[in-house]
Design a protein around this motif. Structure first.
Motif, mmCIF file in Angstrom:
data_model
loop_
_atom_site.group_PDB
_atom_site.id
_atom_site.type_symbol
_atom_site.label_atom_id
_atom_site.label_comp_id
_atom_site.label_asym_id
_atom_site.label_seq_id
_atom_site.Cartn_x
_atom_site.Cartn_y
_atom_site.Cartn_z
ATOM 1 N N LYS A 114 55.079 26.685 27.811
ATOM 2 C CA LYS A 114 53.588 25.786 26.932
ATOM 3 C C LYS A 114 52.708 26.608 27.581
ATOM 4 N N PHE A 115 52.521 27.999 27.724
ATOM 5 C CA PHE A 115 51.837 28.551 28.708
ATOM 6 C C PHE A 115 50.250 28.756 28.308
ATOM 7 N N MET A 116 49.902 27.892 26.844
ATOM 8 C CA MET A 116 48.289 27.752 27.154
ATOM 9 C C MET A 116 47.947 26.398 27.219
ATOM 10 N N LEU A 117 48.931 25.713 26.632
ATOM 11 C CA LEU A 117 48.471 24.274 27.373
ATOM 12 C C LEU A 117 48.690 24.426 28.961
ATOM 13 N N ALA A 118 49.535 24.799 29.707
ATOM 14 C CA ALA A 118 49.619 25.116 31.270
ATOM 15 C C ALA A 118 48.332 25.941 31.667
ATOM 16 N N LYS A 119 47.652 26.918 31.340
ATOM 17 C CA LYS A 119 46.180 27.744 31.420
ATOM 18 C C LYS A 119 45.498 26.795 31.168
ATOM 19 N N LYS A 150 40.871 23.940 34.550
ATOM 20 C CA LYS A 150 40.630 22.316 35.043
ATOM 21 C C LYS A 150 40.788 22.137 36.693
ATOM 22 N N LEU A 151 41.885 22.296 36.959
ATOM 23 C CA LEU A 151 42.265 22.167 38.567
ATOM 24 C C LEU A 151 42.056 22.926 39.252
ATOM 25 N N ARG A 193 48.913 28.778 44.841
ATOM 26 C CA ARG A 193 50.345 28.741 44.628
ATOM 27 C C ARG A 193 50.509 29.432 42.912
ATOM 28 N N LEU A 194 49.750 28.052 42.211
ATOM 29 C CA LEU A 194 49.794 28.814 40.880
ATOM 30 C C LEU A 194 49.937 29.357 40.012
ATOM 31 N N GLU A 195 47.731 29.605 40.966
ATOM 32 C CA GLU A 195 47.482 30.576 40.864
ATOM 33 C C GLU A 195 47.832 32.739 40.487
ATOM 34 N N ARG A 196 48.804 32.239 41.981
ATOM 35 C CA ARG A 196 50.177 33.421 41.800
ATOM 36 C C ARG A 196 51.204 33.379 40.802
ATOM 37 N N ILE A 218 52.013 20.978 35.611
ATOM 38 C CA ILE A 218 51.462 22.176 34.951
ATOM 39 C C ILE A 218 53.225 23.185 34.858
ATOM 40 N N TYR A 219 53.989 22.472 35.735
ATOM 41 C CA TYR A 219 54.247 23.436 35.822
ATOM 42 C C TYR A 219 56.597 22.903 34.468
ATOM 43 N N SER A 220 55.915 21.206 34.659
ATOM 44 C CA SER A 220 56.736 20.797 33.242
ATOM 45 C C SER A 220 56.292 21.750 32.030
ATOM 46 N N LEU A 221 54.724 21.654 32.163
ATOM 47 C CA LEU A 221 54.685 22.811 30.643
ATOM 48 C C LEU A 221 54.786 24.070 30.971
#
Length: 238
Positions: free
Chosen positions: A207-212, A217-218, A230-233, A199-202
């Motif tokens: 690539k915000f849509m792919l990261a979202k 899923k995560l 931390r990703l949620e924030r 997700i960090y690499s995206l």
């Protein structure tokens, strides 16, 4: 009023009549019992003739094979032969003995497991030292340990791909890091570190849509993990 003599004569007649009835009834009952016993005897003989002692399995198979040979191989004899084979299999199953090599571990097998345990211990040690070198920022030590992992496990191993992705992410080579993490997740989809770093690499490539999608899923699988929170924030700020 009757005379005493007539009363006595009537009483004697009455007693004689009763005695005669009892005498006839006794002989008639005895005759009926004798007839019933004679009828039951042949029935007992017939039923006892049907009960035979059970033959052993081997004796049954021998009798069946002899009947097959006498019949000359017709359809009935083929069916009988098939039943004989089933009986033989039942007997042979009880007599099966495992080979000796399955009872005792061979020397080669012992050496294999010993080498495997030694290799796994070394892999765990290298993994811990790679994490320590990364936290210290010692890139030279990290690259040296990663080369050992590559030599020990091969370039397509999950651990090799994972640490190469971490190194690429640290150097901000986001596209290269994404490829490494995706290859690693093909081999181990449940690794949370690879999924977070993917997700960090995206995000690094915008690539915000792919990261979202990956984050959704995560968070379903790990709703309380601090790395996921931390990703949620990060996603809330965007």
């Amino acid at each position: 009023m009757p005379k005493p003599r007539e009363v006595v004569s009537r009483l004697l007649f009455f007693l004689l009549a009763i005695s005669f009835i009892l005498f006839v009834g006794f002989f008639w009952t005895a005759g009926e019992i004798q007839q019933v016993s004679e009828v039951k005897k042949p029935l007992v003989r017939k039923t006892t003739a049907k009960v035979k002692k059970a033959e052993p399995v081997k004796a049954q198979s021998q009798n069946a094979t002899s009947r097959v040979e006498e019949n000359g191989g017709d359809k009935g004899s083929i069916f009988a032969l098939a039943s004989v084979d089933k009986l033989k299999k039942k007997v042979s199953k009880k007599e099966e003995v495992l080979p000796k090599e399955f009872k005792k571990p061979t020397l080669a097998l012992e050496k294999h497991f010993f080498a495997q345990a030694k290799r796994n211990k070394r892999v765990l040690s290298l993994n811990a030292r790679l994490a320590s070198a990364l936290n210290k920022g010692d890139e030279e030590e990290f690259n040296r340990l990663l080369a050992q992992v590559n030599q020990l496990l091969g370039p397509d191993n999950f651990l090799t791909l994972k640490w190469q992705g971490v190194l690429a992410l640290k150097k901000k080579k986001f596209q290269e890091a994404e490829q490494f993490f995706r290859q690693a997740l093909i081999r181990n989809r449940g690794d949370i570190v690879c999924r977070v770093n993917l997700i960090y690499s995206l995000l690094g490539q915008r690539k915000f849509m792919l990261a979202k999608q990956e984050y959704t899923k995560l968070i379903q699988n790990y709703p309380t993990d601090r790395r996921v929170l931390r990703l949620e924030r990060i996603f809330e700020e965007r």
